[in-house]
Design a protein around this motif. Structure first.
Motif, PDB file in Angstrom:
ATOM      1  N   ARG A  79       0.819  -1.215   0.000  1.00  0.00           N
ATOM      2  CA  ARG A  79       0.000   0.000   0.000  1.00  0.00           C
ATOM      3  C   ARG A  79       0.857   1.271   0.000  1.00  0.00           C
ATOM      4  O   ARG A  79       0.593   2.219  -0.720  1.00  0.00           O
ATOM      5  N   LYS A  80       1.926   1.258   0.802  1.00  0.00           N
ATOM      6  CA  LYS A  80       2.762   2.456   0.909  1.00  0.00           C
ATOM      7  C   LYS A  80       3.458   2.771  -0.416  1.00  0.00           C
ATOM      8  O   LYS A  80       3.462   3.916  -0.872  1.00  0.00           O
ATOM      9  N   THR A  81       4.032   1.738  -1.054  1.00  0.00           N
ATOM     10  CA  THR A  81       4.687   1.931  -2.350  1.00  0.00           C
ATOM     11  C   THR A  81       3.692   2.422  -3.390  1.00  0.00           C
ATOM     12  O   THR A  81       3.973   3.347  -4.159  1.00  0.00           O
ATOM     13  N   ALA A  82       2.507   1.810  -3.403  1.00  0.00           N
ATOM     14  CA  ALA A  82       1.457   2.228  -4.350  1.00  0.00           C
ATOM     15  C   ALA A  82       1.102   3.698  -4.134  1.00  0.00           C
ATOM     16  O   ALA A  82       0.959   4.466  -5.091  1.00  0.00           O
ATOM     17  N   ASN A  83       0.995   4.103  -2.876  1.00  0.00           N
ATOM     18  CA  ASN A  83       0.652   5.498  -2.572  1.00  0.00           C
ATOM     19  C   ASN A  83       1.716   6.474  -3.071  1.00  0.00           C
ATOM     20  O   ASN A  83       1.399   7.542  -3.585  1.00  0.00           O
ATOM     21  N   VAL A  84       2.992   6.096  -2.900  1.00  0.00           N
ATOM     22  CA  VAL A  84       4.074   6.971  -3.379  1.00  0.00           C
ATOM     23  C   VAL A  84       3.960   7.158  -4.894  1.00  0.00           C
ATOM     24  O   VAL A  84       4.052   8.268  -5.409  1.00  0.00           O
ATOM     25  N   VAL A  85       3.774   6.057  -5.615  1.00  0.00           N
ATOM     26  CA  VAL A  85       3.698   6.119  -7.082  1.00  0.00           C
ATOM     27  C   VAL A  85       2.459   6.913  -7.523  1.00  0.00           C
ATOM     28  O   VAL A  85       2.547   7.776  -8.413  1.00  0.00           O
ATOM     29  N   LEU A  86       1.323   6.651  -6.901  1.00  0.00           N
ATOM     30  CA  LEU A  86       0.091   7.360  -7.270  1.00  0.00           C
ATOM     31  C   LEU A  86       0.230   8.862  -7.043  1.00  0.00           C
ATOM     32  O   LEU A  86      -0.170   9.677  -7.873  1.00  0.00           O
ATOM     33  N   ASN A  87       0.836   9.224  -5.909  1.00  0.00           N
ATOM     34  CA  ASN A  87       0.959  10.644  -5.564  1.00  0.00           C
ATOM     35  C   ASN A  87       2.059  11.336  -6.360  1.00  0.00           C
ATOM     36  O   ASN A  87       1.854  12.412  -6.925  1.00  0.00           O
ATOM     37  N   THR A  88       3.232  10.708  -6.442  1.00  0.00           N
ATOM     38  CA  THR A  88       4.402  11.379  -7.009  1.00  0.00           C
ATOM     39  C   THR A  88       4.438  11.298  -8.532  1.00  0.00           C
ATOM     40  O   THR A  88       4.717  12.291  -9.202  1.00  0.00           O
TER      41      THR A  88
END
Length: 210
Positions: free
Chosen positions: A119-128
């Protein structure tokens, strides 16, 4: 913490750093995805050192598959848990080619199906990479959210959901970077630098340092 305090906190963070960026070096969504995959339990500095050598040689899913597992391990061997990470990177590259035409998906469901992507990695990619309002709560964000009172929570998911709900909308896209950088350089784990903190008067931490 009330809404006005949160508004003022993020206004000041934006004033000091109007265009916050991740410290991971990348030039495409794929490069960012791999860098974030490699960054678990490692520093951004350490990941950048490795990817500066890797990406000029292989920076697409096919190029990394062509490189092969052993050569990939050679490039990332300075990063913690490099054996497991290398295997996940290879599997992720294969899945990107097989299911996504070699492109990084821009939705959580598909990202989280990739090996090694949580989830954390996915969030970084989605946001950044895709500029979607997502909050990747790492140890820094968890600490800052709880310590300041911006969005306290018992676990990572609770803090993530509260931040998405409580951070004023105008700051939502960049809040992730501001909070990480604040935790990394000012609101440090062992000795927060309260005396030189821009939001000290707004922060609700009771054991402030000089």
């Amino acid at each position: 913490m009330n809404r006005d305090k949160r508004q003022q906190i993020f206004e000041r963070l934006r004033e000091d750093n109007p265009n916050p960026q991740t410290e991971l070096e990348y030039s495409s969504p794929f490069e960012l995805l791999i860098a974030v995959l490699l960054s678990a339990q490692a520093t951004d500095v350490g990941v950048n050192k490795a990817t500066r050598k890797l990406y000029p040689v292989a920076n697409t899913p096919q190029a990394i598959l062509d490189l092969g597992l052993d050569k990939l391990k050679f490039y990332i061997k300075t990063i913690g848990l490099f054996n497991t990470k290398a295997e996940n990177v290879m599997k992720t590259c294969a899945m990107l080619i097989e299911k996504h035409d070699g492109e990084v998906p821009n939705n959580r469901e598909d990202l989280e199906k990739l090996p090694g992507v949580g989830r954390k990695t996915a969030n970084v990619v989605l946001n950044t990479a895709f500029r979607q309002p997502a909050m990747a709560v790492d140890t820094h964000i968890f600490r800052v959210s709880n310590r300041t009172g911006i969005a306290p929570g018992k676990n990572v998911l609770e803090v993530e959901q509260r931040l998405l709900r409580l951070v004023p909308k105008e700051f939502l896209l960049d809040a992730h970077h501001w909070l990480i950088l604040h935790g990394r350089y000012v609101c440090k784990a062992r000795k927060p630098q309260c005396g030189s903190c821009r939001i000290e008067d707004l922060c609700e931490f009771k054991q402030k340092t000089e």
